[in-house]
Design an enzyme around this catalytic site. Structure first.
Site, short mmCIF file in Angstrom:
data_model
loop_
_atom_site.label_atom_id
_atom_site.label_comp_id
_atom_site.label_asym_id
_atom_site.label_seq_id
_atom_site.Cartn_x
_atom_site.Cartn_y
_atom_site.Cartn_z
N ASP A 147 -8.16 -10.01 -7.14
CA ASP A 147 -7.59 -10.07 -5.80
C ASP A 147 -7.04 -8.72 -5.37
O ASP A 147 -7.23 -8.29 -4.23
CB ASP A 147 -6.49 -11.15 -5.73
CG ASP A 147 -5.46 -11.04 -6.85
OD1 ASP A 147 -5.58 -10.14 -7.70
OD2 ASP A 147 -4.53 -11.87 -6.88
N ASP A 205 -3.26 -3.11 -8.29
CA ASP A 205 -1.86 -2.71 -8.09
C ASP A 205 -1.60 -1.54 -9.04
O ASP A 205 -1.97 -0.41 -8.74
CB ASP A 205 -1.00 -3.94 -8.36
CG ASP A 205 0.47 -3.74 -8.08
OD1 ASP A 205 0.80 -3.08 -7.09
OD2 ASP A 205 1.31 -4.28 -8.83
N ARG A 263 -0.52 -19.59 -2.31
CA ARG A 263 -1.94 -19.28 -2.56
C ARG A 263 -2.85 -19.90 -1.52
O ARG A 263 -3.95 -19.40 -1.26
CB ARG A 263 -2.38 -19.83 -3.92
CG ARG A 263 -1.81 -19.11 -5.12
CD ARG A 263 -2.61 -19.49 -6.37
NE ARG A 263 -1.87 -19.21 -7.59
CZ ARG A 263 -1.82 -18.03 -8.19
NH1 ARG A 263 -2.42 -17.00 -7.68
NH2 ARG A 263 -1.15 -17.88 -9.33
P1 IMP Z 1 -2.06 -4.73 -11.89
O1 IMP Z 1 -2.41 -4.99 -13.31
O2 IMP Z 1 -0.67 -4.15 -11.73
O3 IMP Z 1 -3.10 -3.95 -11.11
O4 IMP Z 1 -1.87 -6.11 -11.20
C1 IMP Z 1 -2.84 -6.86 -10.82
C2 IMP Z 1 -2.38 -8.30 -10.74
O5 IMP Z 1 -1.01 -8.44 -10.30
C3 IMP Z 1 -3.21 -8.96 -9.71
O6 IMP Z 1 -4.28 -9.62 -10.35
C4 IMP Z 1 -2.27 -9.92 -9.05
O7 IMP Z 1 -2.37 -11.17 -9.69
C5 IMP Z 1 -0.89 -9.39 -9.29
N1 IMP Z 1 -0.34 -8.72 -8.07
C6 IMP Z 1 -0.21 -7.41 -7.86
N2 IMP Z 1 0.31 -7.15 -6.64
C7 IMP Z 1 0.51 -8.37 -6.09
C8 IMP Z 1 1.02 -8.79 -4.80
O8 IMP Z 1 1.38 -8.00 -3.92
N3 IMP Z 1 1.04 -10.12 -4.59
C9 IMP Z 1 0.64 -11.04 -5.51
N4 IMP Z 1 0.16 -10.69 -6.71
C10 IMP Z 1 0.10 -9.36 -6.99
MG MG Z 2 -4.06 -11.57 -10.92
#
Ligand code: IMP
Ligand code: MG
Length: 173
Positions: free
Chosen positions: A98, A101, A162
């Site tokens: 999705d 981040d 969601r």
């Molecule tokens: P990363 O490993 O920090 O890139 O995070 C990715 C995961 O964190 C995604 O698969 C999302 O499930 C969750 N995530 C990151 N940012 C958000 C947000 O703004 N809203 C909801 N879920 C988020």
């Molecule tokens: Mg996720």
């Protein structure tokens, strides 16, 4: 008691238009080729369901794997918990999430898929949040957004929101 406020960021119509463009672009880049889509649960469930239906791919397989990096609040725990992955060595894999981040989740899954040719696809990108050991850039990106916590269209906050068709920024007040 604090209450959460939702501010619309991306409306359903704009999301669907962009998802269609992404699906068509991915199919144009892999004409007639076998493609294995690996989607990360829970957040990518809406996105991947719409994405694969916009792809014109004669030989497409779809797998899901559960990955989690967030707790109950809006701060990444910094650790990625992953279910065991199917053996996808030798396959061309489209890894779908999705949102990109910190990039840790996508990097963690991608590094396990070392025997596959991996392309990455995210609906949302928050580039200012990236950490050095995270995936820096996805091959296919729907929208670049600012550093704000978002919900809707699969994205949650503690399991809520969601189901919303729009993507909204979550503000506490
Ligand atoms: P990363 O490993 O920090 O890139 O995070 C990715 C995961 O964190 C995604 O698969 C999302 O499930 C969750 N995530 C990151 N940012 C958000 C947000 O703004 N809203 C909801 N879920 C988020
Ligand atoms: Mg996720």
């Amino acid at each position: 008691m604090s209450q959460n406020r939702l501010k619309p960021l991306l409306k359903a119509r704009a999301i669907h238009k962009r998802v269609k463009e992404l699906g068509q672009q991915i199919s144009a880049d892999h004409p007639g080729q076998p493609l294995t889509v690996l989607a990360l649960l829970d957040g990518a469930f809406c996105f991947v369901a719409d994405l694969v239906r916009c792809m014109d791919q004669p030989d497409l397989r779809l797998h899901f794997v559960r990955a989690s990096s967030y707790g109950k609040n809006t701060t990444s725990r910094g650790k990625v918990a992953l279910e065991p992955l199917p053996d996808l060595s030798g396959q061309t894999v489209l890894l779908v999430d999705d949102i990109l981040d910190t990039g840790r989740t996508m990097q963690a899954v991608k590094s396990i898929l070392s025997g596959a040719i991996v392309h990455t696809c995210v609906l949302l990108d928050k580039p200012t949040r990236r950490v050095p050991d995270g995936l820096q850039c996805a091959d296919y990106i729907g929208f670049t957004i600012p550093d704000t916590f978002v919900v809707g269209y699969g994205l949650d906050h503690g399991g809520k929101y969601r189901h919303l068709p729009d993507i909204c920024a979550l503000a506490e007040n």
